[in-house]
Design a protein around this motif. Structure first.
Motif, mmCIF file in Angstrom:
data_model
loop_
_atom_site.group_PDB
_atom_site.id
_atom_site.type_symbol
_atom_site.label_atom_id
_atom_site.label_comp_id
_atom_site.label_asym_id
_atom_site.label_seq_id
_atom_site.Cartn_x
_atom_site.Cartn_y
_atom_site.Cartn_z
ATOM 1 N N SER A 160 42.300 34.284 39.848
ATOM 2 C CA SER A 160 42.220 33.593 41.127
ATOM 3 C C SER A 160 41.938 34.576 42.260
ATOM 4 O O SER A 160 41.459 34.188 43.306
ATOM 5 C CB SER A 160 43.516 32.837 41.390
ATOM 6 O OG SER A 160 44.583 33.768 41.381
ATOM 7 N N LYS A 161 42.258 35.846 42.035
ATOM 8 C CA LYS A 161 42.064 36.815 43.112
ATOM 9 C C LYS A 161 40.690 37.456 43.058
ATOM 10 O O LYS A 161 40.341 38.226 43.929
ATOM 11 C CB LYS A 161 43.130 37.916 43.001
ATOM 12 C CG LYS A 161 44.480 37.469 43.457
ATOM 13 C CD LYS A 161 45.077 38.565 44.330
ATOM 14 C CE LYS A 161 46.414 38.161 44.887
ATOM 15 N NZ LYS A 161 47.200 39.356 45.183
ATOM 16 N N ARG A 162 39.946 37.155 42.000
ATOM 17 C CA ARG A 162 38.652 37.803 41.876
ATOM 18 C C ARG A 162 37.731 37.400 43.005
ATOM 19 O O ARG A 162 37.664 36.233 43.380
ATOM 20 C CB ARG A 162 38.005 37.416 40.544
ATOM 21 C CG ARG A 162 38.499 38.241 39.404
ATOM 22 C CD ARG A 162 37.543 38.255 38.282
ATOM 23 N NE ARG A 162 36.962 36.952 37.988
ATOM 24 C CZ ARG A 162 36.332 36.703 36.863
ATOM 25 N NH1 ARG A 162 36.215 37.628 35.942
ATOM 26 N NH2 ARG A 162 35.802 35.523 36.632
ATOM 27 N N ARG A 163 37.018 38.376 43.513
ATOM 28 C CA ARG A 163 36.007 38.051 44.519
ATOM 29 C C ARG A 163 34.650 38.281 43.898
ATOM 30 O O ARG A 163 34.230 39.420 43.701
ATOM 31 C CB ARG A 163 36.171 38.951 45.735
ATOM 32 C CG ARG A 163 37.380 38.626 46.567
ATOM 33 C CD ARG A 163 37.245 39.206 47.967
ATOM 34 N NE ARG A 163 36.079 38.669 48.677
ATOM 35 C CZ ARG A 163 35.877 38.903 49.969
ATOM 36 N NH1 ARG A 163 36.704 39.641 50.662
ATOM 37 N NH2 ARG A 163 34.809 38.401 50.568
ATOM 38 N N LEU A 164 33.993 37.188 43.597
ATOM 39 C CA LEU A 164 32.662 37.329 43.012
ATOM 40 C C LEU A 164 31.661 37.677 44.113
ATOM 41 O O LEU A 164 31.843 37.279 45.259
ATOM 42 C CB LEU A 164 32.260 36.032 42.331
ATOM 43 C CG LEU A 164 33.118 35.645 41.132
ATOM 44 C CD1 LEU A 164 32.773 34.238 40.661
ATOM 45 C CD2 LEU A 164 32.946 36.647 39.991
ATOM 46 N N PRO B 108 28.401 37.382 46.434
ATOM 47 C CA PRO B 108 27.696 36.180 46.893
ATOM 48 C C PRO B 108 26.528 35.881 45.963
ATOM 49 O O PRO B 108 25.946 36.794 45.383
ATOM 50 C CB PRO B 108 27.199 36.562 48.285
ATOM 51 C CG PRO B 108 27.199 38.057 48.311
ATOM 52 C CD PRO B 108 28.293 38.488 47.389
ATOM 53 N N SER C 53 34.596 46.603 39.438
ATOM 54 C CA SER C 53 34.513 46.186 40.831
ATOM 55 C C SER C 53 33.715 47.217 41.602
ATOM 56 O O SER C 53 33.588 48.376 41.204
ATOM 57 C CB SER C 53 35.903 45.985 41.432
ATOM 58 O OG SER C 53 36.651 47.144 41.230
ATOM 59 N N LYS D 224 32.556 48.354 45.752
ATOM 60 C CA LYS D 224 32.683 48.129 47.193
ATOM 61 C C LYS D 224 31.286 48.142 47.786
ATOM 62 O O LYS D 224 30.554 49.111 47.643
ATOM 63 C CB LYS D 224 33.536 49.237 47.803
ATOM 64 C CG LYS D 224 33.933 48.968 49.213
ATOM 65 C CD LYS D 224 35.039 49.922 49.621
ATOM 66 C CE LYS D 224 35.465 49.635 51.050
ATOM 67 N NZ LYS D 224 36.316 50.723 51.534
ATOM 68 N N VAL E 256 32.937 45.281 51.532
ATOM 69 C CA VAL E 256 33.672 44.232 50.818
ATOM 70 C C VAL E 256 33.800 44.620 49.352
ATOM 71 O O VAL E 256 32.841 45.095 48.737
ATOM 72 C CB VAL E 256 32.943 42.870 50.927
ATOM 73 C CG1 VAL E 256 33.813 41.760 50.359
ATOM 74 C CG2 VAL E 256 32.551 42.596 52.358
ATOM 75 N N GLU E 257 34.993 44.396 48.796
ATOM 76 C CA GLU E 257 35.220 44.730 47.395
ATOM 77 C C GLU E 257 34.873 43.511 46.530
ATOM 78 O O GLU E 257 35.424 42.432 46.750
ATOM 79 C CB GLU E 257 36.696 45.115 47.210
ATOM 80 C CG GLU E 257 37.055 45.604 45.833
ATOM 81 C CD GLU E 257 37.139 47.131 45.770
ATOM 82 O OE1 GLU E 257 37.146 47.773 46.830
ATOM 83 O OE2 GLU E 257 37.190 47.655 44.644
ATOM 84 N N TYR E 258 33.965 43.671 45.578
ATOM 85 C CA TYR E 258 33.600 42.570 44.700
ATOM 86 C C TYR E 258 33.941 42.897 43.256
ATOM 87 O O TYR E 258 33.884 44.053 42.841
ATOM 88 C CB TYR E 258 32.090 42.291 44.769
ATOM 89 C CG TYR E 258 31.627 41.740 46.087
ATOM 90 C CD1 TYR E 258 32.098 40.518 46.559
ATOM 91 C CD2 TYR E 258 30.712 42.445 46.857
ATOM 92 C CE1 TYR E 258 31.672 40.014 47.772
ATOM 93 C CE2 TYR E 258 30.273 41.943 48.079
ATOM 94 C CZ TYR E 258 30.761 40.724 48.526
ATOM 95 O OH TYR E 258 30.334 40.229 49.728
ATOM 96 N N ASP E 259 34.274 41.843 42.500
ATOM 97 C CA ASP E 259 34.487 42.016 41.065
ATOM 98 C C ASP E 259 33.298 41.428 40.332
ATOM 99 O O ASP E 259 32.913 40.286 40.580
ATOM 100 C CB ASP E 259 35.768 41.293 40.636
ATOM 101 C CG ASP E 259 36.970 41.860 41.360
ATOM 102 O OD1 ASP E 259 37.190 43.075 41.260
ATOM 103 O OD2 ASP E 259 37.662 41.082 42.055
#
Ligand code: HEM
Ligand SMILES: *[C@@H]1O[C@H](CO)[C@@H](O)[C@H](O)[C@H]1NC(C)=O
Length: 458
Positions: free
Chosen positions: A31-35, A37, A334, A336, A341-344
């Protein structure tokens, strides 16, 4: 007593907090993953059409909107782009277990022929690349240079006093001859298809195999060429290479070197012939070197051609033949973004970077669409200033091109000969880019009018 109790309660509290944190990390990572864009919600077909139209066109449209890291969702694959040096370290440095080349370059197998580099499992492949490294060491390169120079002299001696030629075609031919001389040895040209050369030089395995048997395996005199190097190579366990594998390596080497180098020498010519002051600077450099060394052109003299080097490097910045580099990802990672912005990026994505696009980023290269070799010169060195992976025409890191020094020597040998011996003029319009080829090159003919000259020296 009181103090001890408080201490215990405090300890319990800390332990609980730590445990809670651990559990939350363990059960809630998804749920915390930031995909990254995604390229906007176009219908899948629309995205596909745009991608086919030209990946670089798409990057040009999306990068300003989405930034340095974004995902393109295709029918059956997610492709995550990492654009620019700030976000590319993982792409170039990750171990094969995390990011691998094998699957994504499978489509190369039919071109290379069966049993070629990308066909083998990774440990065998690594060994093969070790052979390349051996074969392209400086002491070997020094010997290839003599062959490159001789081949250029012979080839251009067939031109008349003056005339008009398709420079692209001429350079393709010359580079096939030079590469096969260096790779296969003197007087030993592979039976390559003669002109025109629409596809990579791809001798059949049988032909190449026969060639190896006839000329090398039983040869008593040591040969100084890449083929001999491969034959002499042993796998780590002492097992010699087999004929099939030598053939594969050879074709791979010819393929990797031929198209990329001939395209780059053509672009270098097109830019030199239209870039007035850069042309004069390159000719002046040749004159200086002739004053110093006479007609001698060898490894050391070529290494002094810094102006010419920068002219070629700049042509290659604007026109890298490999416009898109791909890996398939086997582990989440991940990154940056440049924007902070940090993305996974989940595993099973294809990960991509694009030399054609990244080489023109305006925060790295001033007036990025302008041909300006001086940007690599003393005092500017824009690629160095911006740090590792700012100039990626040859890739970099773990899979960086092994043929880069070879390619520069070859192109410098050709162009120094032309600059010294011919007056040239581009008579067709400045060429366009042929985006449709797998190795992206020059569209159509590049017509050049030439006249023999003798470079006057003091
Ligand atoms: C201007 C000429 C050339 C250009 C622009 C070029 C470009 C590249 C690029 C971009 C890669 C990396 C691919 C990736 O990361 O997926 C690469 C790899 C490679 N190149 Fe070149 N190349 C050139 C000439 C040559 C020549 C002349 C040879 C051999 C004589 C050669 C042999 C190789 C090999 C063996 C690899 C694979 C390295 C590895 O995967 O570890 N290249 N090249
Ligand atoms: C692409 O990524 C999304 C998550 O953004 C995932 O739901 C989907 O299954 C992936 N598609 C493929 C083909 O892997």
């Amino acid at each position: 007593m009181e103090a001890g109790k408080i201490w215990n309660v405090g300890l319990l509290l800390v332990a609980t907090l730590v445990a809670a944190k651990l559990i939350s990390v363990l059960i809630m990572p998804r749920s915390k993953r930031r995909l990254p864009p995604a390229v906007s919600a176009w219908p899948v077909v629309g995205v596909l059409v745009r991608f086919m139209k030209g990946p670089v066109v798409m990057l040009r449209e999306e990068y300003p909107k989405l930034g340095s890291v974004f995902t393109l969702k295709l029918l059956n694959k997610n492709i995550t782009f990492l654009i620019g040096p700030e976000v590319s370290a993982h792409f170039f440095k990750a171990p094969e277990s995390d990011l691998s080349q094998q699957e994504v370059y499978q489509f190369n197998v039919p071109t290379f022929g069966p049993g070629v580099v990308f066909d083998f499992d990774y440990s065998v492949r690594q060994e093969q690349f070790r052979f390349f490294t051996e074969a392209l060491r400086v002491n070997k390169l020094k010997a290839y240079v003599d062959q490159m120079v001789t081949e250029a002299q012979e080839y251009f001696s067939k031109w008349g006093e003056s005339g008009e030629v398709d420079l692209k075609h001429e350079l393709e031919q010359l580079i096939i001859l030079t590469a096969s001389r260096c790779l296969l040895g003197e007087e030993r040209h592979l039976p390559l298809p003669s002109h025109p050369a629409p596809s990579p030089p791809r001798p059949s395995s049988q032909e190449a195999g026969r060639h190896i048997r006839n000329h090398h395996s039983f040869s008593q005199t040591p040969q100084n060429d890449l083929l001999q190097c491969f034959i002499d190579s042993k796998y780590k366990n002492g097992r010699p290479t087999t004929e099939a594998k030598i053939t594969g390596l050879l074709i791979a080497a010819l393929f990797a070197g031929h198209h990329t180098s001939s395209i780059t020498s053509t672009w270098s010519g097109a830019h030199l012939l239209t870039g007035g002051k850069h042309m004069s600077a390159a000719v002046d450099e040749q004159r200086r070197l002739m004053e110093k060394h006479g007609d001698r052109v060898d490894y050391d003299v070529l290494s002094e051609m810094e102006v010419l080097y920068r002219c070629i490097k700049e042509a290659l910045r604007l026109h890298p033949p490999l416009i898109m580099l791909l890996r398939s990802s086997h582990a989440d990672f991940s990154v940056k973004s440049k924007e902070g912005v940090e993305y996974d990026v989940p595993k099973r994505h294809i990960v991509a970077t694009s030399p054609a696009f990244a080489n023109r980023l305006p925060h790295i290269y001033k007036d990025p669409d302008t041909y300006d070799p001086d940007r690599f010169g003393p005092g500017r060195e824009e690629d160095k200033v911006a740090g590792a992976f700012s100039y990626v025409s040859f890739g970099g890191g773990r899979h960086g091109c092994l043929g880069e020094p070879f390619a520069y020597l070859q192109i410098k040998a050709i162009w120094s000969h032309l600059l010294r011996n011919f007056e040239m003029e581009l008579v067709s319009p400045f060429p366009e880019i042929d985006w449709n080829a797998m190795v992206v090159g020059v569209k159509g003919k590049v017509m050049v009018r030439y006249k023999r000259k003798h470079l006057p020296i003091n």
